[in-house]
Design a protein around this motif. Structure first.
Motif, PDB file in Angstrom:
ATOM      1  N   UNK A   9       1.482   6.380  -7.054  1.00  0.00           N
ATOM      2  CA  UNK A   9       0.375   7.256  -7.435  1.00  0.00           C
ATOM      3  C   UNK A   9       0.797   8.723  -7.410  1.00  0.00           C
ATOM      4  N   UNK A  10       1.438   9.128  -6.311  1.00  0.00           N
ATOM      5  CA  UNK A  10       1.868  10.522  -6.203  1.00  0.00           C
ATOM      6  C   UNK A  10       3.039  10.834  -7.126  1.00  0.00           C
ATOM      7  N   UNK A  11       3.822   9.859  -7.470  1.00  0.00           N
ATOM      8  CA  UNK A  11       4.945  10.087  -8.361  1.00  0.00           C
ATOM      9  C   UNK A  11       4.479  10.420  -9.782  1.00  0.00           C
ATOM     10  N   UNK A  12       3.317   9.880 -10.174  1.00  0.00           N
ATOM     11  CA  UNK A  12       2.809  10.108 -11.530  1.00  0.00           C
ATOM     12  C   UNK A  12       2.097  11.451 -11.693  1.00  0.00           C
ATOM     13  N   UNK A  13       1.893  12.184 -10.616  1.00  0.00           N
ATOM     14  CA  UNK A  13       1.209  13.475 -10.704  1.00  0.00           C
ATOM     15  C   UNK A  13       2.190  14.574 -11.116  1.00  0.00           C
ATOM     16  N   UNK A  14       1.617  15.660 -11.613  1.00  0.00           N
ATOM     17  CA  UNK A  14       2.439  16.825 -11.950  1.00  0.00           C
ATOM     18  C   UNK A  14       2.664  17.648 -10.686  1.00  0.00           C
ATOM     19  N   UNK A  15       3.925  17.909 -10.390  1.00  0.00           N
ATOM     20  CA  UNK A  15       4.272  18.652  -9.181  1.00  0.00           C
ATOM     21  C   UNK A  15       4.574  20.088  -9.518  1.00  0.00           C
ATOM     22  N   UNK A  16       4.275  21.038  -8.699  1.00  0.00           N
ATOM     23  CA  UNK A  16       3.590  20.978  -7.407  1.00  0.00           C
ATOM     24  C   UNK A  16       2.087  20.715  -7.590  1.00  0.00           C
ATOM     25  N   UNK A  17       1.489  20.082  -6.587  1.00  0.00           N
ATOM     26  CA  UNK A  17       0.070  19.743  -6.619  1.00  0.00           C
ATOM     27  C   UNK A  17      -0.706  20.820  -5.876  1.00  0.00           C
ATOM     28  N   UNK A  58       0.844  -1.208   0.000  1.00  0.00           N
ATOM     29  CA  UNK A  58       0.000   0.000   0.000  1.00  0.00           C
ATOM     30  C   UNK A  58       0.877   1.255   0.000  1.00  0.00           C
ATOM     31  N   UNK A  59       1.950   1.241   0.757  1.00  0.00           N
ATOM     32  CA  UNK A  59       2.875   2.391   0.780  1.00  0.00           C
ATOM     33  C   UNK A  59       3.506   2.567  -0.604  1.00  0.00           C
ATOM     34  N   UNK A  60       3.926   1.476  -1.219  1.00  0.00           N
ATOM     35  CA  UNK A  60       4.501   1.553  -2.572  1.00  0.00           C
ATOM     36  C   UNK A  60       3.483   2.075  -3.577  1.00  0.00           C
ATOM     37  N   UNK A  61       2.210   1.613  -3.440  1.00  0.00           N
ATOM     38  CA  UNK A  61       1.156   2.051  -4.355  1.00  0.00           C
ATOM     39  C   UNK A  61       0.914   3.546  -4.229  1.00  0.00           C
ATOM     40  N   UNK A  62       0.871   4.061  -2.994  1.00  0.00           N
ATOM     41  CA  UNK A  62       0.663   5.497  -2.794  1.00  0.00           C
ATOM     42  C   UNK A  62       1.827   6.317  -3.352  1.00  0.00           C
ATOM     43  N   UNK A  63       3.042   5.846  -3.142  1.00  0.00           N
ATOM     44  CA  UNK A  63       4.201   6.567  -3.679  1.00  0.00           C
ATOM     45  C   UNK A  63       4.171   6.582  -5.202  1.00  0.00           C
TER      46      UNK A  63
END
Length: 125
Positions: free
Chosen positions: A106-114, A99-104
């Protein structure tokens, strides 16, 4: 967006714009947020209880009850329960790790800054 009640019948409390700047800061906080949510407190207490009960039952069956087939079956059942509980707790921690890997991921694929906008409402009774 899911609304559990009609916003027209609610009291507006406040709004907030949330901006997440750093990916590394969030990634370092994810394990600390996820682990307490999924801590298997009841299973660990049960395991401790079974680990205490097994030697007590063994000593009671040796010294107070004439060793027979029923006492041996009780010890075997307790041993299998302990083994099953240990396997359950280990698989639980593998699930939390994934679950921790999945969340990381997920957030890694977003455009930063959010940036996110939140409005907080209170349902009027």
């Amino acid at each position: 967006m899911y609304v559990a009640f009609d916003p027209q019948e609610a009291t507006f409390l406040f709004e907030r714009n949330i901006k997440l700047e750093s990916k590394e800061t969030l990634f370092s906080q994810i394990p600390a947020m996820v682990r307490p949510l999924y801590f298997p407190k009841k299973r660990i207490k049960l395991l401790i209880g079974l680990l205490v009960a097994w030697p007590v039952y063994f000593l009671a069956s040796v010294f107070f009850i004439w060793p027979n087939k029923l006492a041996a079956q009780g010890l075997a059942i307790l041993a299998f329960a302990i083994i099953g509980l240990v396997i359950s707790i280990i698989s639980h921690y593998f699930a939390v790790f994934s679950e921790i890997r999945r969340l990381k991921k997920l957030y890694n694929n977003l455009e930063w800054p959010i940036e996110s906008y939140c409005a907080f409402l209170q349902k009027d009774s």
